[in-house]
Design a protein around this motif. Structure first.
Motif, PDB file in Angstrom:
ATOM      1  N   ARG A   1     -38.968  58.405  77.663  1.00 22.41           N
ATOM      2  CA  ARG A   1     -39.248  59.828  77.420  1.00 22.41           C
ATOM      3  C   ARG A   1     -40.014  60.449  78.585  1.00 22.41           C
ATOM      4  N   PHE A   2     -40.932  59.675  79.177  1.00 22.17           N
ATOM      5  CA  PHE A   2     -41.707  60.222  80.280  1.00 22.17           C
ATOM      6  C   PHE A   2     -40.894  60.279  81.568  1.00 22.17           C
TER       7      PHE A   2
ATOM      8  N   ALA B   1     -47.669  67.454  72.556  1.00 21.30           N
ATOM      9  CA  ALA B   1     -47.314  66.756  71.316  1.00 21.30           C
ATOM     10  C   ALA B   1     -46.719  65.380  71.618  1.00 21.30           C
ATOM     11  N   ILE B   2     -45.822  65.323  72.602  1.00 21.28           N
ATOM     12  CA  ILE B   2     -45.191  64.051  72.962  1.00 21.28           C
ATOM     13  C   ILE B   2     -46.223  63.032  73.426  1.00 21.28           C
ATOM     14  N   VAL B   3     -47.119  63.461  74.306  1.00 15.98           N
ATOM     15  CA  VAL B   3     -48.136  62.548  74.837  1.00 15.98           C
ATOM     16  C   VAL B   3     -49.116  62.140  73.742  1.00 15.98           C
ATOM     17  N   GLY B   4     -49.525  63.087  72.909  1.00 12.43           N
ATOM     18  CA  GLY B   4     -50.449  62.771  71.830  1.00 12.43           C
ATOM     19  C   GLY B   4     -49.865  61.781  70.840  1.00 12.43           C
ATOM     20  N   ILE B   5     -48.607  61.989  70.470  1.00 14.12           N
ATOM     21  CA  ILE B   5     -47.945  61.071  69.529  1.00 14.12           C
ATOM     22  C   ILE B   5     -47.811  59.686  70.151  1.00 14.12           C
ATOM     23  N   PHE B   6     -47.461  59.635  71.438  1.00 12.93           N
ATOM     24  CA  PHE B   6     -47.281  58.347  72.104  1.00 12.93           C
ATOM     25  C   PHE B   6     -48.587  57.555  72.162  1.00 12.93           C
TER      26      PHE B   6
END
Length: 308
Positions: free
Chosen positions: A17-18, A86-91
């Motif tokens: 994803r990153f 949101a993506i980074v926080g969830i990861f």
């Protein structure tokens, strides 16, 4: 703590994803802009539309090295700002809960503050790497645009781009800390995304709608006064809202549009331009939000039991 940061960074390095975000910012978007500039050049350069070299200037605003770098910070990043947080926080927070890893991590009784700090620093580094990818991609493909005749040089307002980019990265601490808080409180990744991307705008919309009820009954005599009063009230309240204070990069594009409008005689006051007093206000407001979210997350992270 450096070992923790290294471990989190290594884990992020393995995630598709990153790399997808890096490719989007550093390759796909600048290539699309380069092709768009080439297509526009083939259709309008030298035609009646290109009076006063307006078309060439517009093409350069799309494809020059400065423009591509500016568009990454002021165009794509504001669109992706909350989803990225949101993506980074969830990861970094949510997935540990999804895969039931918190028992493995916290049962060894590490310093929870160090665990949380290392994850937050890693999150900021990830966001910084994505922004850097956009700037480097802009420079590379902008350099390609010069021999193609789509741009003439590396000239641009780099003196504003560099500090605003740095401040924009620092401001990302606010949505990232919100992402950490919501990902810690709710196990569902979907709820975390909704909480980061939708909830702030929803709350601000509710507050804005509630201001409408402060208006008196509108009549032909007071309509203009009521409109001015509402505009003044909304402007004052929005200075304290969360989302309007996050998009510093848009001011780079707003300034370029304003300059283009002054040179071409076209109206271009679509976005706010570079006004440093307002930029510093936004930085301060974002810092307050970040401190609030960090304080709540830290308190909960250090006091709550280990969840499944």
């Amino acid at each position: 703590m450096l070992e923790m940061i290294g471990a989190e960074w290594f884990k992020a390095f393995k995630k598709k994803r990153f790399w997808g975000m890096v490719i989007l910012f550093g390759l796909i978007v600048p290539v699309f802009q380069l092709f768009s500039a080439g297509f526009l050049s083939s259709r309008v350069t030298g035609t009646i539309v290109d009076q006063g070299n307006t078309a060439a200037r517009a093409i350069a605003e799309i494809a020059s090295p400065y423009s591509l770098a500016r568009n990454a910070v002021g165009g794509l990043l504001p669109l992706m700002l909350l989803p990225l947080a949101a993506i980074v926080g969830i990861f970094l927070i949510g997935e540990e809960r999804t895969f039931k890893m918190w028992k493995t991590i916290l049962i060894a009784n590490p310093d929870r503050l160090k665990v949380l700090a290392s994850k937050f620093i890693t999150g900021m580094l990830i966001l910084g790497a994505i922004i850097l990818a956009g700037i480097v991609g802009g420079l590379v493909f902008g350099a390609i645009a010069i021999p193609l005749g789509l741009a003439s040089s590396f000239a641009g307002d780099w003196g504003s781009l560099i500090p605003i980019t740095l401040l924009q990265w620092l401001v990302l601490a606010a949505p990232l800390s919100l992402g950490f808080l919501i990902s810690w409180l709710f196990a569902s990744p979907a709820l975390a995304v909704i909480g980061v991307v939708v909830l702030p705008s929803l709350i601000e919309g509710i507050i804005t709608a509630s201001l409408l009820f402060q208006l008196n009954r509108v009549s032909a005599l007071n309509a203009a006064f009521q409109a001015d009063r509402l505009k003044e009230t909304l402007t004052e309240w929005q200075r304290f809202f969360f989302t309007p204070n996050l998009n510093l990069g848009q001011r780079l594009i707003g300034q370029s549009l304003q300059n283009f409008g002054l040179e071409s005689g076209l109206p271009a006051n679509i976005l706010p331009s570079i006004e440093w007093d307002k930029i510093w206000w936004s930085v301060g407001a974002a810092a307050v939000y970040a401190l609030i979210f960090v304080a709540i997350t830290t308190w909960s992270f250090r006091t709550r039991d280990i969840h499944e």
